[in-house]
Design a protein around this motif. Structure first.
Motif, PDB file in Angstrom:
ATOM      1  N   TRP A  91      89.504  62.266  36.299  1.00 29.39           N
ATOM      2  CA  TRP A  91      89.526  63.612  36.872  1.00 29.39           C
ATOM      3  C   TRP A  91      89.282  63.547  38.380  1.00 29.39           C
ATOM      4  N   ASP A  92      88.413  62.640  38.791  1.00 28.05           N
ATOM      5  CA  ASP A  92      88.021  62.547  40.199  1.00 28.05           C
ATOM      6  C   ASP A  92      88.921  61.646  41.032  1.00 28.05           C
ATOM      7  N   ASN A  93      89.624  60.708  40.377  1.00 29.44           N
ATOM      8  CA  ASN A  93      90.413  59.746  41.154  1.00 29.44           C
ATOM      9  C   ASN A  93      91.485  59.107  40.284  1.00 29.44           C
ATOM     10  N   ARG A  95      94.626  61.426  39.017  1.00 29.56           N
ATOM     11  CA  ARG A  95      95.523  62.457  38.528  1.00 29.56           C
ATOM     12  C   ARG A  95      96.964  62.154  38.925  1.00 29.56           C
ATOM     13  N   TRP A 172      96.769  70.483  41.137  1.00 19.50           N
ATOM     14  CA  TRP A 172      96.424  69.405  40.214  1.00 19.50           C
ATOM     15  C   TRP A 172      96.449  68.057  40.931  1.00 19.50           C
ATOM     16  N   TYR A 175      93.606  67.312  43.534  1.00 21.79           N
ATOM     17  CA  TYR A 175      92.233  67.349  43.008  1.00 21.79           C
ATOM     18  C   TYR A 175      91.524  68.656  43.350  1.00 21.79           C
ATOM     19  N   SER A 179      87.740  70.670  36.659  1.00 19.56           N
ATOM     20  CA  SER A 179      87.922  70.368  35.233  1.00 19.56           C
ATOM     21  C   SER A 179      87.572  71.558  34.352  1.00 19.56           C
TER      22      SER A 179
END
Length: 224
Positions: A91-93, A95, A172, A175, A179
């Motif tokens: 989710w953080d790095n 996508r 998206w 980032y 979430s």
């Protein structure tokens, strides 16, 4: 879901031109990536087109469709959007989006399952699955996010890919979408616009646009 999808026969240049209508800055092509598999029968472990954001902006590259996460017992082709704990680092790095024409799903009794080609009613030539990716020793790997199905297709399967609307793509990839917001709304804008087509049985050698065309088995007997 999702275990097979159609990518079509677009070239890299055609893909970049289409992306220019969705991304707020032009995407650049990755010159060092393996060639993506084209066609209508993209399966797990195939090399697929993928778009990601890095320090230099949007990049069109390719990735093997399966993530070999060391915490998992087997390769992962799908990622549950609700499983934020397992996928936290992605989710953080990690996508990405994966372009497609649509995907295939099966329904019915074992041994007599009917395949369906599923897409959405749209003006654009492609749809985009939300996904995750990671870098491994042999290149990039990706998976497709899934969520509970839209009401009109829940009779076919209990999961569906997260298909991003045009308004969701940039947030998206950069980032911006948190979430917690994604759990509720990401990929739900297409409800009421799904197109479901029964198609011919699919084999490993199946290929071509006829894989997405309507099909019905020939009637061999009559009941009186």
């Amino acid at each position: 879901m999702c275990g097979k999808f159609a990518a079509g026969d677009l070239t890299q240049d055609q893909m970049l031109e289409i992306l220019s209508g969705f991304l707020y800055t032009p995407a650049r092509a990755d010159p060092n990536t393996p060639e993506a598999k084209r066609g209508y029968n993209i399966s797990p472990s195939d090399q697929a087109h993928m778009i990601r954001w890095d320090d230099d902006g949007f990049q069109l590259t390719t990735a093997r469709w399966q993530i070999n996460d060391p915490r998992a017992k087997s390769p992962l082709i799908n990622s549950k959007i609700s499983n934020t704990h397992f996928w936290r680092d992605y989710w953080d790095n990690g996508r990405c989006i994966i372009p497609a024409l649509g995907y295939y799903e099966w329904s019915g009794l074992s041994g007599r399952k009917q395949p369906y080609f599923i897409s959405v009613n749209r003006n654009a030539p492609l749809i985009f699955f939300a996904g995750f990716y990671r870098t491994s020793g042999d290149g990039l790997q990706c998976s497709i996010l899934t969520r509970n199905p839209a009401p009109e297709i829940e009779h076919i399967h209990s999961r569906m890919p997260v298909i991003l609307s045009p308004a969701e793509i940039n947030d998206w990839l950069t980032y911006t979408t948190p979430s917690n917001e994604a759990q509720d709304t990401l990929g739900t804008d297409w409800e009421g616009r799904f197109e479901v087509t029964p198609v011919a049985p699919i084999t490993k050698s199946s290929e071509g646009p006829e894989m997405t065309e309507p099909w019905a088995p020939q009637q061999t007997s009559f009941d009186f």
